[in-house]
Design a protein around this motif. Structure first.
Motif, PDB file in Angstrom:
ATOM      1  N   ALA A  32      49.172  52.738  41.869  1.00  0.00           N
ATOM      2  CA  ALA A  32      47.821  52.702  42.563  1.00  0.00           C
ATOM      3  C   ALA A  32      46.789  52.392  41.483  1.00  0.00           C
ATOM      4  O   ALA A  32      46.619  53.105  40.574  1.00  0.00           O
ATOM      5  CB  ALA A  32      47.553  54.109  42.985  1.00  0.00           C
ATOM      6  N   VAL A  33      46.419  51.155  41.653  1.00  0.00           N
ATOM      7  CA  VAL A  33      45.248  50.781  40.746  1.00  0.00           C
ATOM      8  C   VAL A  33      43.845  50.254  41.468  1.00  0.00           C
ATOM      9  O   VAL A  33      43.512  49.114  41.212  1.00  0.00           O
ATOM     10  CB  VAL A  33      45.785  49.368  39.783  1.00  0.00           C
ATOM     11  CG1 VAL A  33      46.937  49.851  38.818  1.00  0.00           C
ATOM     12  CG2 VAL A  33      46.195  48.374  40.770  1.00  0.00           C
ATOM     13  N   VAL A  34      43.388  51.093  42.193  1.00  0.00           N
ATOM     14  CA  VAL A  34      42.310  50.743  43.074  1.00  0.00           C
ATOM     15  C   VAL A  34      41.169  50.238  42.237  1.00  0.00           C
ATOM     16  O   VAL A  34      40.959  51.198  41.006  1.00  0.00           O
ATOM     17  CB  VAL A  34      42.005  51.856  43.926  1.00  0.00           C
ATOM     18  CG1 VAL A  34      40.879  51.760  44.957  1.00  0.00           C
ATOM     19  CG2 VAL A  34      43.146  52.248  45.056  1.00  0.00           C
ATOM     20  N   GLY A  35      40.618  49.314  42.430  1.00  0.00           N
ATOM     21  CA  GLY A  35      39.227  48.886  41.692  1.00  0.00           C
ATOM     22  C   GLY A  35      39.566  48.068  40.524  1.00  0.00           C
ATOM     23  O   GLY A  35      38.910  47.249  40.070  1.00  0.00           O
ATOM     24  N   LEU A  36      40.991  47.708  40.345  1.00  0.00           N
ATOM     25  CA  LEU A  36      41.310  46.927  39.317  1.00  0.00           C
ATOM     26  C   LEU A  36      41.684  45.633  39.527  1.00  0.00           C
ATOM     27  O   LEU A  36      42.208  45.196  40.951  1.00  0.00           O
ATOM     28  CB  LEU A  36      42.225  47.294  38.222  1.00  0.00           C
ATOM     29  CG  LEU A  36      42.129  48.758  37.752  1.00  0.00           C
ATOM     30  CD1 LEU A  36      43.341  49.482  36.876  1.00  0.00           C
ATOM     31  CD2 LEU A  36      40.857  48.659  36.707  1.00  0.00           C
TER      32      LEU A  36
END
Length: 126
Positions: A32-36
């Motif tokens: 999970a790398v939300v915003g990247l």
């Protein structure tokens, strides 16, 4: 959870949302790398080690400006030692809707074999 000789975690504790599981084609990592974005992440494979890194950019918002701060934005450096039965050169990474997916396939000599069943008629026609 299964124990597997396909990989070993190099950290004592992974404090980051990651799923690792085996598919019929190899090993899959989901982070999970939300915003990247793709440019925020680094993926390297060296000496049978998969390393995924993100160096947090400086947050220009002072802490006292927040009414609520619940989203953790931190750097990470994750690494796993992978088995030689995986074909690391054929690995692929996809970033989709905040989920980083890395597929590491089995090498050709380690892929599950499927044997086609032929009829006697097919063999006689050869």
């Amino acid at each position: 959870m299964n124990s597997n000789s396909t990989f070993n975690t190099l950290q004592e504790k992974i404090n980051y949302p990651v799923d690792i599981y085996e598919t019929e084609n190899g090993l899959r990592f989901e982070l999970a790398v939300v915003g990247l974005t793709e440019n925020d992440l680094s993926i390297q494979i060296e000496d049978n080690t998969l390393r995924i890194k993100h160096d947090k950019l400086e947050d220009n918002i002072p802490l006292e400006a927040y009414y609520q701060k619940g989203i953790t934005k931190r750097s990470f450096d994750l690494a796993w030692k992978l088995s030689s039965k995986l074909d690391l050169a054929q690995s692929e990474a996809i970033l989709d809707k905040g989920l980083l997916i890395i597929n590491v396939p089995y090498g050709a000599e380690n892929a599950p074999l499927k044997i086609e069943i032929k009829s006697i008629k097919q063999l006689k026609n050869k």
